[in-house]
Design an enzyme around this catalytic site. Structure first.
Site, PDB file in Angstrom:
ATOM      1  N   GLY A  45       0.784  -1.232   0.000  1.00  0.00           N
ATOM      2  CA  GLY A  45       0.000   0.000   0.000  1.00  0.00           C
ATOM      3  C   GLY A  45       0.816   1.282   0.000  1.00  0.00           C
ATOM      4  N   ASP A 104      -5.685   2.810  10.155  1.00  0.00           N
ATOM      5  CA  ASP A 104      -7.118   2.530  10.337  1.00  0.00           C
ATOM      6  C   ASP A 104      -7.310   2.028  11.769  1.00  0.00           C
ATOM      7  OD1 ASP A 104      -9.795   2.036   9.926  1.00  0.00           O
ATOM      8  OD2 ASP A 104      -9.502   0.289   8.653  1.00  0.00           O
ATOM      9  N   LYS A 132      -7.571   7.548   9.496  1.00  0.00           N
ATOM     10  CA  LYS A 132      -9.021   7.591   9.747  1.00  0.00           C
ATOM     11  C   LYS A 132      -9.236   7.894  11.223  1.00  0.00           C
ATOM     12  CE  LYS A 132     -10.252   4.233   6.183  1.00  0.00           C
ATOM     13  NZ  LYS A 132     -10.903   2.937   5.922  1.00  0.00           N
ATOM     14  N   PHE A 153     -14.043   3.727   3.036  1.00  0.00           N
ATOM     15  CA  PHE A 153     -13.060   2.883   2.374  1.00  0.00           C
ATOM     16  C   PHE A 153     -12.598   3.580   1.098  1.00  0.00           C
ATOM     17  CE2 PHE A 153     -11.186  -0.544   0.011  1.00  0.00           C
ATOM     18  CZ  PHE A 153     -10.461  -1.193   1.001  1.00  0.00           C
ATOM     19  N   VAL A 154     -11.307   3.846   1.020  1.00  0.00           N
ATOM     20  CA  VAL A 154     -10.775   4.612  -0.108  1.00  0.00           C
ATOM     21  C   VAL A 154      -9.755   3.791  -0.903  1.00  0.00           C
ATOM     22  CG1 VAL A 154     -11.179   6.885   0.916  1.00  0.00           C
ATOM     23  CG2 VAL A 154      -9.023   5.685   1.389  1.00  0.00           C
ATOM     24  N   ASP A 160      -5.538  -0.177  -2.154  1.00  0.00           N
ATOM     25  CA  ASP A 160      -6.217  -1.115  -3.052  1.00  0.00           C
ATOM     26  C   ASP A 160      -7.569  -1.557  -2.516  1.00  0.00           C
ATOM     27  OD1 ASP A 160      -4.935  -2.721  -0.895  1.00  0.00           O
ATOM     28  OD2 ASP A 160      -5.815  -4.390  -2.009  1.00  0.00           O
ATOM     29  N   ARG A 166      -4.571   0.474  -7.177  1.00  0.00           N
ATOM     30  CA  ARG A 166      -3.389   1.108  -6.558  1.00  0.00           C
ATOM     31  C   ARG A 166      -2.842   2.228  -7.438  1.00  0.00           C
ATOM     32  NH1 ARG A 166      -2.032  -2.051  -2.127  1.00  0.00           N
ATOM     33  NH2 ARG A 166      -2.176  -4.302  -2.400  1.00  0.00           N
TER      34      ARG A 166
END
Ligand code: IMP
Ligand code: MG
Length: 180
Positions: A45, A104, A132, A153-154, A160, A166
């Site tokens: 990520g 998160d 977040k 959710f981004v 991803d 991505r």
């Protein structure tokens, strides 16, 4: 990909500008460390953020990657993170900066921070591109944050869904129908 995104939360221009100021904050914090840094990016990520961020950092650095998996292909966190690739590189007595895409629940970062602390670095700090609100425990420390976002959710800029999106250049919210 554009058709799959319901709305853009952060445009690429906004992202580029923030990454530059964030890099300046980080560089200022490490100005006195002459031996430079070891950056520990959490794959996959963090890759786009990493590439943009480190080219804005003027100091010497080594890169020691780790790969973890928290929720393969799904949008809810399931259990403990799993290590897919061990830390490649020695962090003992080095100034270490962990780089991740998003904070998160904090499970991933806690796991990696503990793993690195056991290896006795000279110092340990953490930079995340996104955060977040409210889900991570208050004792979990992150030192540098790109953007605080809503609890959505981004995808994009490295993040991803099911290993897709991505390469989407903005941070976008996926259309609800595409989510499980
Ligand atoms: P945490 O362990 O719950 O903090 O989750 C961190 C990891 O979950 C991140 O490194 C991401 O890979 C993934 N993640 C969390 N939220 C999102 C999101 O909104 N979009 C994509 N991936 C996410
Ligand atoms: Mg991920």
């Amino acid at each position: 990909m554009d058709d799959d995104v319901a709305r853009i939360l952060l445009h690429r221009e906004q992202i580029q500008a923030r990454v530059r100021t964030l890099a300046a904050e980080i560089a200022a914090g490490y100005a006195h460390h002459e031996r430079g840094l070891t950056i520990v990016p959490i794959l996959a990520g963090s890759i786009i953020f990493l590439a943009d961020l480190i080219r804005e950092l003027p100091m010497k650095m080594k890169i020691a990657v780790v790969q973890l998996s928290t929720y393969p292909g799904r949008s809810v966190t399931a259990g403990e993170p799993r290590i897919l690739m061990e830390l490649a590189g020695d962090v003992r007595d080095r100034h270490v900066l962990i780089v991740d895409d998003i904070l998160d629940t904090g499970r991933t970062l806690r796991h990696v921070q503990e793993m690195i602390r056991r290896r006795e670095p000279a110092s340990l700090q953490t930079a995340v591109f996104l955060r977040k609100p409210g889900k991570a425990p208050p004792d979990l420390r992150v030192d540098f944050v790109g953007f605080d976002i809503e609890d959505l959710f981004v995808v994009g800029y490295g993040l991803d869904f099911g290993d897709l999106y991505r390469n989407y250049p903005h941070i976008g919210v996926l259309r609800a129908e595409l989510m499980p």
